[in-house]
Design a protein around this motif. Structure first.
Motif, PDB file in Angstrom:
ATOM      1  N   LYS A   1      -0.557  10.550   9.058  1.00 35.91           N
ATOM      2  CA  LYS A   1      -0.852  11.052   7.709  1.00 35.91           C
ATOM      3  C   LYS A   1      -0.080  10.311   6.623  1.00 35.91           C
ATOM      4  O   LYS A   1      -0.232  10.626   5.434  1.00 35.91           O
ATOM      5  CB  LYS A   1      -0.520  12.546   7.631  1.00 35.91           C
ATOM      6  N   ILE A   2       0.776   9.350   7.003  1.00 29.77           N
ATOM      7  CA  ILE A   2       1.626   8.702   6.009  1.00 29.77           C
ATOM      8  C   ILE A   2       0.792   8.038   4.914  1.00 29.77           C
ATOM      9  O   ILE A   2       1.030   8.236   3.722  1.00 29.77           O
ATOM     10  CB  ILE A   2       2.569   7.681   6.680  1.00 29.77           C
ATOM     11  N   VAL A   3      -0.174   7.239   5.310  1.00 33.25           N
ATOM     12  CA  VAL A   3      -0.990   6.514   4.328  1.00 33.25           C
ATOM     13  C   VAL A   3      -1.719   7.494   3.419  1.00 33.25           C
ATOM     14  O   VAL A   3      -1.824   7.288   2.203  1.00 33.25           O
ATOM     15  CB  VAL A   3      -1.979   5.574   5.043  1.00 33.25           C
ATOM     16  N   GLU A   4      -2.227   8.570   3.994  1.00 33.63           N
ATOM     17  CA  GLU A   4      -2.936   9.583   3.208  1.00 33.63           C
ATOM     18  C   GLU A   4      -1.983  10.356   2.295  1.00 33.63           C
ATOM     19  O   GLU A   4      -2.333  10.700   1.156  1.00 33.63           O
ATOM     20  CB  GLU A   4      -3.634  10.546   4.170  1.00 33.63           C
ATOM     21  N   ASN A   5      -0.783  10.624   2.773  1.00 35.46           N
ATOM     22  CA  ASN A   5       0.152  11.461   2.015  1.00 35.46           C
ATOM     23  C   ASN A   5       0.808  10.745   0.837  1.00 35.46           C
ATOM     24  O   ASN A   5       1.113  11.383  -0.183  1.00 35.46           O
ATOM     25  CB  ASN A   5       1.263  11.978   2.938  1.00 35.46           C
ATOM     26  N   LEU A   6       1.068   9.465   0.965  1.00 38.77           N
ATOM     27  CA  LEU A   6       1.833   8.763  -0.068  1.00 38.77           C
ATOM     28  C   LEU A   6       1.227   8.906  -1.464  1.00 38.77           C
ATOM     29  O   LEU A   6       1.945   9.233  -2.425  1.00 38.77           O
ATOM     30  CB  LEU A   6       2.005   7.291   0.305  1.00 38.77           C
ATOM     31  N   PRO A   7      -0.077   8.698  -1.649  1.00 36.63           N
ATOM     32  CA  PRO A   7      -0.638   8.863  -3.000  1.00 36.63           C
ATOM     33  C   PRO A   7      -0.638  10.315  -3.480  1.00 36.63           C
ATOM     34  O   PRO A   7      -0.727  10.564  -4.681  1.00 36.63           O
ATOM     35  CB  PRO A   7      -2.075   8.336  -2.862  1.00 36.63           C
ATOM     36  N   VAL A   8      -0.536  11.262  -2.542  1.00 33.80           N
ATOM     37  CA  VAL A   8      -0.503  12.684  -2.912  1.00 33.80           C
ATOM     38  C   VAL A   8       0.915  13.110  -3.279  1.00 33.80           C
ATOM     39  O   VAL A   8       1.148  13.735  -4.312  1.00 33.80           O
ATOM     40  CB  VAL A   8      -1.041  13.552  -1.745  1.00 33.80           C
TER      41      VAL A   8
ATOM     42  N   LYS B   1       4.215  -2.350   9.680  1.00 32.16           N
ATOM     43  CA  LYS B   1       2.836  -1.882   9.763  1.00 32.16           C
ATOM     44  C   LYS B   1       2.131  -1.989   8.412  1.00 32.16           C
ATOM     45  O   LYS B   1       0.958  -2.367   8.344  1.00 32.16           O
ATOM     46  CB  LYS B   1       2.798  -0.435  10.266  1.00 32.16           C
ATOM     47  N   VAL B   2       2.839  -1.633   7.347  1.00 32.39           N
ATOM     48  CA  VAL B   2       2.238  -1.747   6.020  1.00 32.39           C
ATOM     49  C   VAL B   2       1.910  -3.208   5.719  1.00 32.39           C
ATOM     50  O   VAL B   2       0.807  -3.540   5.260  1.00 32.39           O
ATOM     51  CB  VAL B   2       3.185  -1.173   4.943  1.00 32.39           C
ATOM     52  N   TYR B   3       2.863  -4.083   5.991  1.00 28.92           N
ATOM     53  CA  TYR B   3       2.643  -5.507   5.738  1.00 28.92           C
ATOM     54  C   TYR B   3       1.476  -6.026   6.584  1.00 28.92           C
ATOM     55  O   TYR B   3       0.591  -6.730   6.080  1.00 28.92           O
ATOM     56  CB  TYR B   3       3.910  -6.296   6.060  1.00 28.92           C
ATOM     57  N   ASN B   4       1.461  -5.671   7.865  1.00 25.57           N
ATOM     58  CA  ASN B   4       0.379  -6.115   8.736  1.00 25.57           C
ATOM     59  C   ASN B   4      -0.967  -5.599   8.252  1.00 25.57           C
ATOM     60  O   ASN B   4      -1.980  -6.304   8.305  1.00 25.57           O
ATOM     61  CB  ASN B   4       0.619  -5.643  10.171  1.00 25.57           C
ATOM     62  N   GLY B   5      -0.994  -4.346   7.776  1.00 27.97           N
ATOM     63  CA  GLY B   5      -2.237  -3.760   7.284  1.00 27.97           C
ATOM     64  C   GLY B   5      -2.757  -4.481   6.053  1.00 27.97           C
ATOM     65  O   GLY B   5      -3.961  -4.750   5.935  1.00 27.97           O
ATOM     66  N   VAL B   6      -1.861  -4.802   5.140  1.00 30.74           N
ATOM     67  CA  VAL B   6      -2.258  -5.523   3.928  1.00 30.74           C
ATOM     68  C   VAL B   6      -2.783  -6.906   4.298  1.00 30.74           C
ATOM     69  O   VAL B   6      -3.824  -7.359   3.792  1.00 30.74           O
ATOM     70  CB  VAL B   6      -1.066  -5.638   2.944  1.00 30.74           C
ATOM     71  N   ALA B   7      -2.059  -7.584   5.191  1.00 32.60           N
ATOM     72  CA  ALA B   7      -2.479  -8.920   5.619  1.00 32.60           C
ATOM     73  C   ALA B   7      -3.828  -8.875   6.334  1.00 32.60           C
ATOM     74  O   ALA B   7      -4.688  -9.747   6.120  1.00 32.60           O
ATOM     75  CB  ALA B   7      -1.423  -9.540   6.520  1.00 32.60           C
ATOM     76  N   ALA B   8      -4.033  -7.864   7.173  1.00 35.08           N
ATOM     77  CA  ALA B   8      -5.290  -7.748   7.917  1.00 35.08           C
ATOM     78  C   ALA B   8      -6.465  -7.504   6.968  1.00 35.08           C
ATOM     79  O   ALA B   8      -7.553  -8.073   7.150  1.00 35.08           O
ATOM     80  CB  ALA B   8      -5.190  -6.613   8.934  1.00 35.08           C
ATOM     81  N   LYS B   9      -6.266  -6.670   5.968  1.00 35.62           N
ATOM     82  CA  LYS B   9      -7.333  -6.428   4.982  1.00 35.62           C
ATOM     83  C   LYS B   9      -7.682  -7.700   4.235  1.00 35.62           C
ATOM     84  O   LYS B   9      -8.852  -7.995   3.984  1.00 35.62           O
ATOM     85  CB  LYS B   9      -6.893  -5.341   3.994  1.00 35.62           C
TER      86      LYS B   9
ATOM     87  N   PHE C   1       1.836   3.108  -2.157  1.00 32.86           N
ATOM     88  CA  PHE C   1       3.031   3.914  -1.913  1.00 32.86           C
ATOM     89  C   PHE C   1       3.132   5.099  -2.883  1.00 32.86           C
ATOM     90  O   PHE C   1       4.120   5.823  -2.878  1.00 32.86           O
ATOM     91  CB  PHE C   1       4.288   3.047  -2.047  1.00 32.86           C
ATOM     92  N   GLY C   2       2.139   5.272  -3.718  1.00 33.86           N
ATOM     93  CA  GLY C   2       2.151   6.391  -4.654  1.00 33.86           C
ATOM     94  C   GLY C   2       2.436   5.991  -6.087  1.00 33.86           C
ATOM     95  O   GLY C   2       2.319   6.806  -6.992  1.00 33.86           O
ATOM     96  N   GLY C   3       2.854   4.758  -6.300  1.00 33.80           N
ATOM     97  CA  GLY C   3       3.027   4.243  -7.658  1.00 33.80           C
ATOM     98  C   GLY C   3       4.333   4.584  -8.332  1.00 33.80           C
ATOM     99  O   GLY C   3       4.581   4.121  -9.455  1.00 33.80           O
ATOM    100  N   ARG C   4       5.189   5.378  -7.679  1.00 34.04           N
ATOM    101  CA  ARG C   4       6.440   5.776  -8.343  1.00 34.04           C
ATOM    102  C   ARG C   4       7.682   5.428  -7.523  1.00 34.04           C
ATOM    103  O   ARG C   4       8.790   5.809  -7.879  1.00 34.04           O
ATOM    104  CB  ARG C   4       6.465   7.288  -8.589  1.00 34.04           C
TER     105      ARG C   4
END
Length: 628
Positions: free
Chosen positions: A275-282, A297-305, A366-369
């Motif tokens: 739920k981390i990815v879903e929760n961060l913007p909330v 994981k975040v870096y790998n996800g951005v690179a993969a996209k 990451f939620g912007g803040r």
């Protein structure tokens, strides 16, 4: 005496006292947010507790434990994932004068029973039916376990053979506590007032090289010190919103709950990794702690996209990643030399373009803040750290151990230096021994290992210096860099300890064809292995599998041989904890020997030599796990 010294030296005697002080100071301020899972397909909603509301539940838990007969310093185990009830239960245990023994919910029944027996736990607070089942399976080995309190009420179902009253729900415990407080309103406060700094607050188990974990005894004074030391750094502010997902059975997660009480900010609690990815913007946190694997994981996800979006976008991402790293290195170096983070005009211009194209989207994810992240439990790859620093996600690396209450050094705000673990917290001392080992001393250092005085004496000197087992160096201005590990014990990037010799020994017992095996995984997100097969044995096997007459190198390179060994690796993994399992392996083209310097004359494996010789094979097993 400075203001910081006064803050630390005048710390309260216990976490329970610290909690009462916080409740009295800001009773109506929001303390915790927690998710309420959706009943249908919609998103989760979030509920909140003020400090006063949290205190009501904590006091009910504490009084319930007192009503069940718990005595000061007796142990109450807590086997649950990260959720707000974990924190309330932990505080309730300490307010009752007892000590918490945290247990990872993923720990198997055998090791759970060992810890509960070694700690002489009187009560277990279990998250659900799965945790209850472990205690029920080994109940005969736990004669002192008087009750199991189940957080999820629907799972608090007694079974045939359970003693009467052995299983109850957390809600039932709180009802008992509320009833006790109606009869004896001061019951909990009397326990809190009687607490002394030297009393046991936490008995937390850490893995050792011998396989069985050791119980680390941490006093109330260690946690109250940590709370004030964290507050004194001013890295965390009263107006912060912390997103707490780390395992609270880990000392890193535990120290965050203590610092939160001292500072009084909001903490959003949800341990569901998926739920981390879903929760961060909330949640939109301003502050978050994590282990390196999350940033990987975040870096790998951005690179993969970026890669999936096509050649042009991937080229832009790689260019932006290079700009981020260069920008971070130059700005940090300038700050160290001049106190200014200014960079040359051309680099600043490229950074602005990259920010618009790439970095802003990452910050928004990451939620912007997010003002700062703290990374701990293992080393963060510098390339990852520099990337995020250049993208405006400031990762402050820190250092500590279970035996030293987790937080001993941390990078100081704007002056952070990627690749170091920063400076000591106020009140903590660091020195480097003659052999390069890092030694720590301060109020956060453990009392010792539970019922293991000989093990305690191996690491804790009479004058309070603790031997960390890590090798490091201090810069002239006090920044610590971890350079190596003194022992073979390795730690994954998820913060889990792994004893390679134990796994290697198990594999040799399982696989009749192995000659040598080296388990690798330090600061990686999973474990791998280099395996050399016994020549005569595997060549004999080859005769019956269509490989007769082939030389050793061809036999070990054959798919049939790989499949055969893979079967043994799977058997090995069935008996290991998840973080110990071997995810990938490579068969070596020849046996290891003394002549090549890979074995000592007594045939002991020389790890550094083997890892250096077969570096390419090791990197191959992690290819794709982290974008270079």
């Amino acid at each position: 005496m400075t203001e910081t010294q006064a803050l630390i030296e005048n710390r309260p005697p216990s976490v329970a006292t610290l909690f009462l002080d916080r409740v009295e100071a800001t009773p109506d301020a929001e303390a915790y947010r927690y998710p309420v899972p959706a009943t249908g397909e919609g998103p989760d909603t979030w509920a909140a507790l003020t400090w006063r509301q949290a205190a009501d539940r904590v006091f009910a838990v504490a009084a319930g434990l007192i009503d069940l007969g718990i005595l000061p310093e007796e142990r109450v185990a807590l086997a649950s994932a990260t959720r707000v009830e974990w924190i309330l239960a932990d505080l309730g245990i300490m307010c009752a004068g007892a000590a918490t023994t945290p247990v990872y919910p993923s720990t198997d029944a055998d090791e759970t029973a060992f810890m509960l027996a070694d700690a002489e736990c009187r009560i277990l607070i279990a998250e659900d039916a799965a945790q209850l089942a472990k205690a029920r399976l080994r109940r005969a080995e736990l004669p002192g376990l008087a009750h199991v309190v189940v957080i999820d009420a629907a799972d608090a179902t007694p079974a045939e053979g359970d003693p009467e009253g052995w299983v109850l729900s957390l809600a039932d415990l709180e009802k008992r506590g509320t009833a006790l407080l109606e009869r004896r309103p001061q019951a909990v406060r009397e326990r809190i007032e009687a607490l002394r700094p030297e009393q046991l607050a936490t008995l937390i188990y850490t893995s050792g090289t011998t396989g069985r974990p050791k119980g680390v005894r941490l006093r109330h004074d260690a946690w109250s010190y940590m709370s004030r030391a964290i507050e004194a750094t001013e890295l965390v502010r009263p107006d912060d919103v912390q997103y707490l997902w780390l395992p609270l059975a880990h000392v890193f997660g535990k120290v965050l709950t203590t610092g939160h009480i001292a500072v009084g900010h909001i903490t959003a609690v949800d341990g569901r990794i998926d739920k981390i990815v879903e929760n961060l913007p909330v949640v939109r946190p301003t502050y978050m702690a994590a282990v390196p694997r999350i940033f990987e994981k975040v870096y790998n996800g951005v690179a993969a996209k970026a890669r999936a979006a096509g050649g042009a976008k991937y080229k832009i991402f790689r260019w932006a990643a290079d700009v981020a790293r260069e920008y971070a290195k130059v700005s940090q170096d300038n700050y160290r030399r001049t106190g200014s983070k200014a960079v040359p005009f051309a680099l600043a211009a490229k950074h602005r373009v990259a920010d618009a194209l790439v970095y802003a989207k990452i910050r928004e994810a990451f939620g912007g803040r997010l003002r700062a992240c703290v990374s701990g439990a293992s080393a963060l790859a510098p390339d990852i750290g520099y990337f995020f620093a250049g993208a405006g996600i400031h990762i402050l690396e820190g250092y500590g151990l279970t035996e030293t209450s987790a937080a001993n050094l941390v990078n100081p705000g704007d002056a952070y230096r990627t690749g170091t673990v920063g400076k000591p917290l106020p009140g903590t001392e660091v020195r480097i021994a003659d052999d390069g080992e890092i030694l720590l001393r301060g109020p956060g250092v453990m009392e010792g290992y539970h019922r293991q005085p000989e093990k305690t004496a191996e690491v804790l000197e009479s004058d309070g210096w603790f031997h960390t087992g890590d090798i490091g160096e201090l810069s002239p201005d006090g920044y610590l860099r971890i350079t190596d590990r003194k022992k073979d014990l390795i730690k994954t990037s998820g913060g889990k300890y792994v004893a390679p010799a134990e796994i290697e020994g198990r594999f040799k017992a399982v696989c009749p064809f192995v000659s040598s095996i080296l388990v690798h995984g330090a600061d990686r997100n999973y474990c791998t292995a280099l395996i050399a097969l016994d020549g005569p044995a595997v060549l004999d096997w080859a005769k019956d599998h269509g490989l007769a007459g082939k030389p050793y190198a061809e036999v070990v390179a054959a798919p049939e041989t790989h499949a055969m060994v893979e079967g043994y690796v799977q058997r090995l993994n069935e008996g290991l904890q998840r973080w110990q399992t071997i995810k990938k392996f490579r068969l070596l083209p020849r046996e290891l020997d003394v002549e090549h310097g890979e074995l000592t004359p007594s045939l002991k494996l020389k790890r550094p030599v083997v890892e250096r010789t077969y570096k390419d094979l090791i990197e191959e097993m992690y290819a794709g796990a982290r974008e270079a």
